[in-house]
Enzyme design. Sequence first.
Site, PDB file in Angstrom:
ATOM      1  N   ARG A  93      40.211   5.188  30.377  1.00 56.41           N
ATOM      2  CA  ARG A  93      41.723   5.760  30.773  1.00 56.41           C
ATOM      3  C   ARG A  93      43.007   4.840  30.410  1.00 56.41           C
ATOM      4  NH1 ARG A  93      42.368   5.497  37.086  1.00 56.41           N
ATOM      5  NH2 ARG A  93      42.400   3.140  37.176  1.00 56.41           N
ATOM      6  N   LYS A 139      41.587  10.961  40.941  1.00 60.12           N
ATOM      7  CA  LYS A 139      42.604  11.418  42.112  1.00 60.12           C
ATOM      8  C   LYS A 139      44.020  11.790  41.585  1.00 60.12           C
ATOM      9  CE  LYS A 139      42.549   7.417  44.586  1.00 60.12           C
ATOM     10  NZ  LYS A 139      41.416   6.615  43.699  1.00 60.12           N
ATOM     11  N   ARG A 185      46.168   0.191  32.035  1.00 59.95           N
ATOM     12  CA  ARG A 185      46.652  -0.789  33.090  1.00 59.95           C
ATOM     13  C   ARG A 185      45.975  -2.183  33.093  1.00 59.95           C
ATOM     14  NH1 ARG A 185      45.846   3.060  38.161  1.00 59.95           N
ATOM     15  NH2 ARG A 185      45.156   1.262  38.923  1.00 59.95           N
ATOM     16  N   ARG A 223      44.400   3.328  52.837  1.00 62.68           N
ATOM     17  CA  ARG A 223      43.418   2.389  52.000  1.00 62.68           C
ATOM     18  C   ARG A 223      42.488   1.695  53.181  1.00 62.68           C
ATOM     19  NH1 ARG A 223      45.353   2.619  46.761  1.00 62.68           N
ATOM     20  NH2 ARG A 223      44.006   1.793  45.339  1.00 62.68           N
ATOM     21  N   ARG A 260      37.930  -4.043  42.608  1.00 61.84           N
ATOM     22  CA  ARG A 260      38.774  -3.055  43.332  1.00 61.84           C
ATOM     23  C   ARG A 260      37.841  -2.192  43.815  1.00 61.84           C
ATOM     24  NH1 ARG A 260      41.593  -1.012  38.180  1.00 61.84           N
ATOM     25  NH2 ARG A 260      42.223   0.765  39.495  1.00 61.84           N
TER      26      ARG A 260
HETATM   27  P1  ATP Z   1      43.224   4.968  40.731  1.00 63.50           P
HETATM   28  O1  ATP Z   1      42.088   4.409  39.843  1.00 63.50           O
HETATM   29  O2  ATP Z   1      42.844   6.300  41.113  1.00 63.50           O
HETATM   30  O3  ATP Z   1      44.507   4.818  40.099  1.00 63.50           O
HETATM   31  P2  ATP Z   1      43.219   2.656  42.275  1.00 63.50           P
HETATM   32  O4  ATP Z   1      42.870   2.572  43.644  1.00 63.50           O
HETATM   33  O5  ATP Z   1      42.496   1.834  41.422  1.00 63.50           O
HETATM   34  O6  ATP Z   1      43.074   4.187  41.986  1.00 63.50           O
HETATM   35  P3  ATP Z   1      46.100   2.664  42.491  1.00 63.50           P
HETATM   36  O7  ATP Z   1      46.050   3.517  43.817  1.00 63.50           O
HETATM   37  O8  ATP Z   1      47.045   3.036  41.296  1.00 63.50           O
HETATM   38  O9  ATP Z   1      44.692   2.155  41.932  1.00 63.50           O
HETATM   39  O10 ATP Z   1      46.688   1.246  43.085  1.00 63.50           O
HETATM   40  C1  ATP Z   1      46.695   0.152  42.231  1.00 63.50           C
HETATM   41  C2  ATP Z   1      46.909  -1.046  43.140  1.00 63.50           C
HETATM   42  O11 ATP Z   1      47.990  -1.271  43.943  1.00 63.50           O
HETATM   43  C3  ATP Z   1      45.643  -1.300  44.152  1.00 63.50           C
HETATM   44  O12 ATP Z   1      44.696  -2.011  43.509  1.00 63.50           O
HETATM   45  C4  ATP Z   1      46.556  -2.216  44.922  1.00 63.50           C
HETATM   46  O13 ATP Z   1      46.744  -3.390  44.816  1.00 63.50           O
HETATM   47  C5  ATP Z   1      47.517  -1.656  45.001  1.00 63.50           C
HETATM   48  N1  ATP Z   1      47.884  -0.478  46.138  1.00 63.50           N
HETATM   49  C6  ATP Z   1      48.111   0.900  45.848  1.00 63.50           C
HETATM   50  N2  ATP Z   1      47.983   1.655  47.166  1.00 63.50           N
HETATM   51  C7  ATP Z   1      47.953   0.734  48.124  1.00 63.50           C
HETATM   52  C8  ATP Z   1      47.762   0.675  49.542  1.00 63.50           C
HETATM   53  N3  ATP Z   1      47.973   1.869  49.984  1.00 63.50           N
HETATM   54  N4  ATP Z   1      47.526  -0.255  50.064  1.00 63.50           N
HETATM   55  C9  ATP Z   1      47.536  -1.588  49.667  1.00 63.50           C
HETATM   56  N5  ATP Z   1      47.514  -1.781  48.622  1.00 63.50           N
HETATM   57  C10 ATP Z   1      47.780  -0.743  47.385  1.00 63.50           C
HETATM   58 MG    MG Z   2      45.189   6.849  40.330  1.00 63.54          MG
END
Ligand code: ATP
Ligand code: MG
Length: 233
Positions: free
Chosen positions: A130, A16, A161, A91, A172
């Site tokens: 990554r 994304k 990360r 989410r 996740r």
């Molecule tokens: P990506 O792999 O694309 O980075 P991801 O879903 O694993 O996506 P991030 O979007 O970077 O990771 O989000 C990291 C963390 O931040 C999530 O696992 C969650 O704990 C928190 N978080 C991010 N966005 C939200 C949201 N909209 N609602 C609740 N928690 C969130």
């Molecule tokens: Mg991301």
Amino acid sequence: MTPVNIILLGPPGVGKSTQAALLSKRYPLVTLSTGNILRAEVAAGTPLGLEAQAAIDSGGLVGDEVMIALVRSRMATLPAECGYILDGFPRTTAQATGLDRMLRELHRPLTAVLQPLLEREEVVRRMSSRRECRTCNAPVTVKPEAPCPACPACGGALFQRPDDTPAVILKRVAVYEEQTAPLAAYYQRAGLLAPVDARGQPADVAARLITAIELQRLQRRAEPVRRQRALGL
Ligand code: ATP
Ligand code: MG
């Protein structure tokens, strides 16, 4: 040109953030990545960061109210001519309905909800290889055997990360499937969902996303006419 307003709806690791960066070269828009915003809050040690850290580290979700307020405050200050990409939000169903309300109030209707599709094995593979740039947040893919390179975009240092470890990745993905994946049906009913094949090189995926955006734009433009016809006007 009407602004392009997008949600990227896909599992962690599907690409994304990579695609958000490519799309923002093609359209005048701002990316709101809730993950990046929260990580910056954690790094700065703000009250929100302290509250969010436990959820992030365990692969869980930060509370809906907090997330909706966080997106709203940023959405409210976007320049009128600028579109947006939401990366990582909504989410949950509560976040999606909160978003609907805020977009109505702020007059920023969605153009499309893009759903990048990828097999689960490839998602996990992409996530484990990554890194992210400490300076510009760019996602970078590294080869497991190669030494850690610098960020190709800005030369900054890369890091992995802490939530990209195998156990947290599985959590996740499970949270995504349970709480976020059902939003596809929600946006399908709203006529906004555009599933897109996310396999292959980032530039090829971006080209497919752009095609999907343009198709949705044509549909959005035709909607008022269709509605008038249906009303016999
Ligand atoms: P990506 O792999 O694309 O980075 P991801 O879903 O694993 O996506 P991030 O979007 O970077 O990771 O989000 C990291 C963390 O931040 C999530 O696992 C969650 O704990 C928190 N978080 C991010 N966005 C939200 C949201 N909209 N609602 C609740 N928690 C969130
Ligand atoms: Mg991301």
